[in-house]
Design a protein around this motif. Structure first.
Motif, PDB file in Angstrom:
ATOM      1  N   GLY A  98       0.764  -1.095  -0.026  1.00 26.88           N
ATOM      2  CA  GLY A  98       0.051  -0.023   0.147  1.00 26.88           C
ATOM      3  C   GLY A  98       0.866   1.219   0.024  1.00 26.88           C
ATOM      4  N   ALA A  99       2.149   1.082  -0.378  1.00 27.24           N
ATOM      5  CA  ALA A  99       3.075   2.158  -0.534  1.00 27.24           C
ATOM      6  C   ALA A  99       2.571   3.657  -1.157  1.00 27.24           C
ATOM      7  CB  ALA A  99       4.430   1.893  -0.814  1.00 27.24           C
ATOM      8  N   THR A 100       1.668   3.180  -2.082  1.00 25.12           N
ATOM      9  CA  THR A 100       1.358   4.384  -3.119  1.00 25.12           C
ATOM     10  C   THR A 100       0.091   5.138  -2.485  1.00 25.12           C
ATOM     11  OG1 THR A 100       0.131   2.998  -4.398  1.00 25.12           O
ATOM     12  CG2 THR A 100       2.244   3.291  -5.350  1.00 25.12           C
ATOM     13  N   GLY A 101      -0.468   4.687  -1.231  1.00 28.10           N
ATOM     14  CA  GLY A 101      -1.765   5.480  -0.821  1.00 28.10           C
ATOM     15  C   GLY A 101      -1.381   6.657  -0.035  1.00 28.10           C
ATOM     16  N   THR A 102      -2.230   7.217   0.639  1.00 29.83           N
ATOM     17  CA  THR A 102      -1.946   8.638   1.469  1.00 29.83           C
ATOM     18  C   THR A 102      -1.065   8.034   2.553  1.00 29.83           C
ATOM     19  OG1 THR A 102      -4.203   9.265   0.901  1.00 29.83           O
ATOM     20  CG2 THR A 102      -2.801  10.297   2.749  1.00 29.83           C
ATOM     21  N   ILE A 103      -1.186   7.018   3.250  1.00 28.84           N
ATOM     22  CA  ILE A 103      -0.349   6.867   4.497  1.00 28.84           C
ATOM     23  C   ILE A 103       0.848   5.951   4.190  1.00 28.84           C
ATOM     24  CG2 ILE A 103      -0.290   5.951   7.001  1.00 28.84           C
ATOM     25  CD1 ILE A 103      -2.160   8.537   6.449  1.00 28.84           C
ATOM     26  N   CYS A 159      -0.031  -0.978   4.804  1.00 30.28           N
ATOM     27  CA  CYS A 159      -0.962   0.499   4.501  1.00 30.28           C
ATOM     28  C   CYS A 159      -1.847   0.167   3.652  1.00 30.28           C
ATOM     29  CB  CYS A 159      -0.087   1.531   4.589  1.00 30.28           C
ATOM     30  SG  CYS A 159       1.043   1.875   5.696  1.00 30.28           S
ATOM     31  N   LEU A 160      -2.116  -1.164   3.087  1.00 29.24           N
ATOM     32  CA  LEU A 160      -2.796  -1.614   1.997  1.00 29.24           C
ATOM     33  C   LEU A 160      -4.254  -1.533   2.298  1.00 29.24           C
ATOM     34  CD1 LEU A 160      -2.931  -3.290  -0.845  1.00 29.24           C
ATOM     35  CD2 LEU A 160      -3.090  -5.169   0.750  1.00 29.24           C
ATOM     36  N   ALA A 161      -5.149  -0.992   1.640  1.00 31.74           N
ATOM     37  CA  ALA A 161      -6.346  -0.933   2.045  1.00 31.74           C
ATOM     38  C   ALA A 161      -7.426  -0.868   0.655  1.00 31.74           C
ATOM     39  CB  ALA A 161      -7.002   0.259   2.846  1.00 31.74           C
ATOM     40  N   SER A 162      -8.670  -1.577   0.699  1.00 36.00           N
ATOM     41  CA  SER A 162      -9.644  -1.107  -0.271  1.00 36.00           C
ATOM     42  C   SER A 162      -9.654   0.292  -0.654  1.00 36.00           C
ATOM     43  CB  SER A 162     -10.879  -2.026   0.106  1.00 36.00           C
ATOM     44  OG  SER A 162     -11.889  -1.292  -0.968  1.00 36.00           O
ATOM     45  N   ILE A 177      -9.208  -7.206  -0.474  1.00 34.46           N
ATOM     46  CA  ILE A 177      -7.901  -6.455  -0.175  1.00 34.46           C
ATOM     47  C   ILE A 177      -7.882  -6.606   1.263  1.00 34.46           C
ATOM     48  CG2 ILE A 177      -6.868  -4.242  -0.364  1.00 34.46           C
ATOM     49  CD1 ILE A 177      -6.993  -5.681  -2.993  1.00 34.46           C
ATOM     50  N   ASP A 178      -8.795  -5.986   1.954  1.00 33.89           N
ATOM     51  CA  ASP A 178      -8.314  -5.808   3.549  1.00 33.89           C
ATOM     52  C   ASP A 178      -8.413  -7.118   4.399  1.00 33.89           C
ATOM     53  OD1 ASP A 178      -9.373  -2.703   4.292  1.00 33.89           O
ATOM     54  OD2 ASP A 178      -9.822  -3.520   2.295  1.00 33.89           O
ATOM     55  N   HIS A 179      -8.856  -8.113   3.713  1.00 30.52           N
ATOM     56  CA  HIS A 179      -9.004  -9.590   4.116  1.00 30.52           C
ATOM     57  C   HIS A 179      -7.937 -10.297   3.608  1.00 30.52           C
ATOM     58  CE1 HIS A 179     -10.026 -13.720   5.554  1.00 30.52           C
ATOM     59  NE2 HIS A 179      -9.708 -13.359   6.809  1.00 30.52           N
ATOM     60  N   LEU A 202       0.329  -3.538  11.021  1.00 34.52           N
ATOM     61  CA  LEU A 202      -0.747  -3.377  10.130  1.00 34.52           C
ATOM     62  C   LEU A 202      -1.449  -2.021  10.546  1.00 34.52           C
ATOM     63  CD1 LEU A 202      -2.973  -4.531   8.497  1.00 34.52           C
ATOM     64  CD2 LEU A 202      -4.178  -5.401  10.590  1.00 34.52           C
ATOM     65  N   LEU A 203      -1.716  -1.350   9.172  1.00 38.89           N
ATOM     66  CA  LEU A 203      -2.593   0.201   9.516  1.00 38.89           C
ATOM     67  C   LEU A 203      -3.988  -0.435   9.347  1.00 38.89           C
ATOM     68  CD1 LEU A 203      -3.109   3.035   9.443  1.00 38.89           C
ATOM     69  CD2 LEU A 203      -2.698   3.003   7.069  1.00 38.89           C
ATOM     70  N   SER A 204      -4.920  -0.032  10.449  1.00 38.12           N
ATOM     71  CA  SER A 204      -6.210  -0.619  10.500  1.00 38.12           C
ATOM     72  C   SER A 204      -6.977   0.666  10.767  1.00 38.12           C
ATOM     73  CB  SER A 204      -6.340  -1.492  11.491  1.00 38.12           C
ATOM     74  OG  SER A 204      -7.853  -2.108  11.623  1.00 38.12           O
TER      75      SER A 204
HETATM   76  N1  LIG Z   1      -9.467   8.222   5.784  1.00 34.78           N
HETATM   77  C1  LIG Z   1      -9.548   8.411   7.049  1.00 34.78           C
HETATM   78  O1  LIG Z   1      -9.688   9.074   7.819  1.00 34.78           O
HETATM   79  C2  LIG Z   1      -8.943   6.998   7.722  1.00 34.78           C
HETATM   80  C3  LIG Z   1      -8.987   7.084   9.207  1.00 34.78           C
HETATM   81  C4  LIG Z   1      -8.776   6.013   9.983  1.00 34.78           C
HETATM   82  C5  LIG Z   1      -7.965   4.871   9.548  1.00 34.78           C
HETATM   83  N2  LIG Z   1      -8.200   4.760   7.974  1.00 34.78           N
HETATM   84  C6  LIG Z   1      -7.613   3.473   7.205  1.00 34.78           C
HETATM   85  O2  LIG Z   1      -6.332   3.628   6.727  1.00 34.78           O
HETATM   86  C7  LIG Z   1      -6.039   2.874   5.773  1.00 34.78           C
HETATM   87  C8  LIG Z   1      -5.280   3.441   4.644  1.00 34.78           C
HETATM   88  O3  LIG Z   1      -5.996   4.534   4.292  1.00 34.78           O
HETATM   89  P1  LIG Z   1      -5.183   5.453   2.984  1.00 34.78           P
HETATM   90  O4  LIG Z   1      -5.886   6.808   3.041  1.00 34.78           O
HETATM   91  O5  LIG Z   1      -3.675   5.622   3.129  1.00 34.78           O
HETATM   92  O6  LIG Z   1      -5.472   4.303   1.693  1.00 34.78           O
HETATM   93  P2  LIG Z   1      -5.454   4.945   0.186  1.00 34.78           P
HETATM   94  O7  LIG Z   1      -4.721   6.304   0.176  1.00 34.78           O
HETATM   95  O8  LIG Z   1      -6.713   4.666  -0.063  1.00 34.78           O
HETATM   96  O9  LIG Z   1      -4.311   3.621  -0.479  1.00 34.78           O
HETATM   97  C9  LIG Z   1      -4.603   2.542  -0.324  1.00 34.78           C
HETATM   98  C10 LIG Z   1      -3.567   1.738  -0.824  1.00 34.78           C
HETATM   99  O10 LIG Z   1      -3.742   0.366  -1.147  1.00 34.78           O
HETATM  100  C11 LIG Z   1      -3.493   0.250  -2.373  1.00 34.78           C
HETATM  101  N3  LIG Z   1      -4.407  -0.815  -3.116  1.00 34.78           N
HETATM  102  C12 LIG Z   1      -5.954  -0.831  -2.930  1.00 34.78           C
HETATM  103  N4  LIG Z   1      -6.461  -1.775  -3.681  1.00 34.78           N
HETATM  104  C13 LIG Z   1      -5.240  -2.563  -4.302  1.00 34.78           C
HETATM  105  C14 LIG Z   1      -5.333  -3.609  -5.087  1.00 34.78           C
HETATM  106  N5  LIG Z   1      -6.556  -4.169  -5.429  1.00 34.78           N
HETATM  107  N6  LIG Z   1      -3.994  -3.934  -5.539  1.00 34.78           N
HETATM  108  C15 LIG Z   1      -3.063  -3.299  -5.067  1.00 34.78           C
HETATM  109  N7  LIG Z   1      -3.043  -2.301  -4.186  1.00 34.78           N
HETATM  110  C16 LIG Z   1      -4.288  -2.093  -3.819  1.00 34.78           C
HETATM  111  C17 LIG Z   1      -3.509   1.323  -3.162  1.00 34.78           C
HETATM  112  O11 LIG Z   1      -2.755   1.114  -4.421  1.00 34.78           O
HETATM  113  P3  LIG Z   1      -3.106   2.036  -5.535  1.00 34.78           P
HETATM  114  O12 LIG Z   1      -2.474   3.538  -5.302  1.00 34.78           O
HETATM  115  O13 LIG Z   1      -2.239   1.270  -6.792  1.00 34.78           O
HETATM  116  O14 LIG Z   1      -4.630   2.104  -5.640  1.00 34.78           O
HETATM  117  C18 LIG Z   1      -2.727   2.077  -2.117  1.00 34.78           C
HETATM  118  O15 LIG Z   1      -1.427   1.795  -2.085  1.00 34.78           O
HETATM  119  C19 LIG Z   1      -7.464   2.094   5.346  1.00 34.78           C
HETATM  120  O16 LIG Z   1      -7.570   0.866   5.846  1.00 34.78           O
HETATM  121  C20 LIG Z   1      -8.612   3.033   6.009  1.00 34.78           C
HETATM  122  O17 LIG Z   1      -9.616   2.630   6.411  1.00 34.78           O
HETATM  123  C21 LIG Z   1      -8.673   5.849   7.069  1.00 34.78           C
END
Ligand SMILES: NC(=O)c1ccc[n+]([C@@H]2O[C@H](COP(=O)([O-])OP(=O)(O)OC[C@H]3O[C@@H](n4cnc5c(N)ncnc54)[C@H](OP(=O)(O)O)[C@@H]3O)[C@@H](O)[C@H]2O)c1
Length: 324
Positions: free
Chosen positions: A9-14, A78-81, A92-94, A114-116
């Motif tokens: 999940g390295a390309t996501g926000t966190i 940091c992988l998440a749907s 993804i999450d499971h 694990l980031l949950s």
């Molecule tokens: N938003 C909030 O306020 C908040 C608060 C508390 C907790 N959280 C939790 O924090 C976690 C991470 O959040 P985030 O905002 O950093 O997530 P995000 O920006 O949506 O990033 C998700 C990461 O997972 C990867 N991913 C998703 N589906 C994939 C797939 N099918 N195959 C490969 N990679 C996949 C994405 O890759 P790509 O870039 O390639 O898509 C990306 O690297 C989540 O579990 C969320 O529930 C969020």
């Protein structure tokens, strides 16, 4: 001594912030990205890390393309749907995490971070059940684990900056005081995640975590934005019942049109965040407790609003979970 870390999940926000924090601490970081990832863009986002491409939902690809039979010390995820829709959340999450846990163990990994999410403490939504199911498997794995359950991210609380700047009212559910949270910045959370590796107090623990300062309500977020923009405060109150009506209609139509069932789940996610605080829940009273919600870091949401409003910092992309 740095550790050898596989980061999902390295390309996501966190994920991006976590990669930076891990590299800065001297760890060797290998990021596993989607097969179709733009590697040039990813290399700019993830300096100092090694990039590998493959399918996180395939045991074969995880072994062949991610771990490659090499030794690793820690798996950080940091992988998440991206949508939170039920099928994707379970995939993804499971499921992907179960496969990654198996592959990690084979590669010598002894610790998984694990980031949950804090909201899994009151699970009503499919993605929360999927996350909890994996949390349980991780806790039973026999490996050392750290489960980080953060409160709200800045990106999730920044969606209305532009509309307020344009003179529109700030939208709130109810009177804007139904919920509260202790927002945490990407970098402060990433530092906390990276710190799990060497801090034994964060081993084999579920770690709810928020940012600095008191808990704030949506109304206080709006009031602060109006002050920063030097505009009179203007709120539009949206009844929660409106979301209930949307959910009922989409759920009914979703029985015949599957794409509307997915939209109903997104509306349920919206309703959850409109009515549930992102704070530690006291199981005895059933109340959210700001004082029981630990804090980390120094960057506040209001510092961030100031950077966006007064210094032109770009407001973050909010992704599919955005409500307003
Ligand atoms: N938003 C909030 O306020 C908040 C608060 C508390 C907790 N959280 C939790 O924090 C976690 C991470 O959040 P985030 O905002 O950093 O997530 P995000 O920006 O949506 O990033 C998700 C990461 O997972 C990867 N991913 C998703 N589906 C994939 C797939 N099918 N195959 C490969 N990679 C996949 C994405 O890759 P790509 O870039 O390639 O898509 C990306 O690297 C989540 O579990 C969320 O529930 C969020």
């Amino acid at each position: 001594m740095g550790h050898r870390i596989l980061l999902l999940g390295a390309t996501g926000t966190i994920g991006r912030a976590t990669a930076r924090a891990l590299v800065a601490r001297g760890h060797e970081v290998v990021c596993f990205l989607r097969p179709q990832a733009d590697t040039a863009a990813a290399a700019r986002l993830l300096p100092g890390a090694t990039l590998r491409l493959g399918d996180v939902t395939s045991a074969g690809s995880l072994a062949r393309d991610a771990f490659r039979g090499e030794r690793f010390d820690v798996l950080v995820s940091c992988l998440a749907s991206r949508t939170g829709a039920p099928r994707d959340a379970w995939a993804i999450d499971h499921d992907a995490h179960v496969l990654a846990l198996d592959a990690a163990r084979t590669s010598g990994v002894t610790h998984v971070v694990l980031l949950s999410a804090i909201c899994v403490q009151k699970p009503l939504l499919a993605f929360q059940h999927a996350k909890l199911a994996f949390e349980r498997k991780l806790m039973e794995s026999g490996l050392t684990w750290s489960i980080v359950r953060p409160t709200a991210f800045f990106k999730s609380l920044s969606g209305q900056i532009e509309r307020v700047r344009k003179g529109k009212p700030f939208l709130v559910f109810g009177d804007g005081t139904l919920t509260a949270c202790k927002p945490v910045s990407d970098d402060d959370l990433a530092a906390y995640i990276a710190g799990c590796i060497d801090d034994p107090d964060r081993h084999n623990r579920i770690l709810p975590i928020g940012g600095p300062g008191p808990a704030i309500t949506p109304r206080e977020q709006g009031e602060h934005l109006f002050r920063l923009l030097e505009k009179p405060a203007k709120f539009k109150q949206v009844p929660v019942g409106l979301l209930d009506a949307v959910i009922a209609v989409l759920s009914a139509l979703g029985r015949v049109i599957p794409s509307l069932a997915a939209k109903a789940e997104l509306a349920r996610i919206g309703r959850y965040y409109a009515t549930e605080s992102m704070l530690v829940l006291d199981p005895a009273t059933g109340r959210y407790d700001a004082d029981a919600t630990p804090s980390t870091g120094r960057d506040t949401l209001f510092d961030f609003y100031e950077r966006v409003v007064q210094q032109g910092q770009r407001a973050p992309e909010r992704g599919d979970h955005a409500v307003f």
